[in-house]
Design a protein around this motif. Sequence first.
Motif, PDB file in Angstrom:
ATOM      1  N   HIS A  91       0.865  -1.176   0.000  1.00 20.20           N
ATOM      2  CA  HIS A  91       0.000   0.000   0.000  1.00 20.20           C
ATOM      3  C   HIS A  91       0.900   1.223   0.000  1.00 20.20           C
ATOM      4  N   GLU A 111       0.935   5.656   0.819  1.00 22.59           N
ATOM      5  CA  GLU A 111       0.222   6.747   1.479  1.00 22.59           C
ATOM      6  C   GLU A 111       0.945   8.063   1.247  1.00 22.59           C
ATOM      7  N   GLU A 119      -5.850   9.116   1.741  1.00 25.24           N
ATOM      8  CA  GLU A 119      -6.052   7.762   2.232  1.00 25.24           C
ATOM      9  C   GLU A 119      -4.977   6.821   1.693  1.00 25.24           C
ATOM     10  N   ARG A 120      -4.661   5.836   2.525  1.00 24.06           N
ATOM     11  CA  ARG A 120      -3.729   4.820   2.073  1.00 24.06           C
ATOM     12  C   ARG A 120      -4.394   4.011   0.963  1.00 24.06           C
ATOM     13  N   GLU A 121      -3.667   3.755  -0.104  1.00 18.57           N
ATOM     14  CA  GLU A 121      -4.248   3.024  -1.222  1.00 18.57           C
ATOM     15  C   GLU A 121      -3.460   1.763  -1.516  1.00 18.57           C
TER      16      GLU A 121
END
Length: 123
Positions: free
Chosen positions: A37, A39, A44-46
């Motif tokens: 992920h 960030e 937002e963390r993706e």
Amino acid sequence: QVQLVESGGGSVQPGGSLRLSCAASGITFSQYNFAWHREVPGMEREMVAVISDDGETTKYGDSMKGRSSISRDNGRNTVYLQMSSLKPEDTAVYFCYAYRRSPSGLGIITDYWGRGTQVTVSS
């Protein structure tokens, strides 16, 4: 004690490549699915990429689809993220995530996060 230690981040010029590594310890590596992920502060963390516990299934987020490849080496307890054609908008902290699903596959019963590694894409 479970540890996920990311490495391989750094500064790279646009169009360049990086390979991130996530070394896991304290878990039975082959029982865990892994994901990368990223960030950016204030966002937002993706999800970037996911790989199944057996390595047979991978999935990519839209942001780096076609420019990244996730893999794992169960002998080395390490997961990799190869990134290419990097863009300034790929600048972020990249996190390694390990998780196990319930036998039904409906929920996550155990999960761990690494501390992240900074990737900066700039000319």
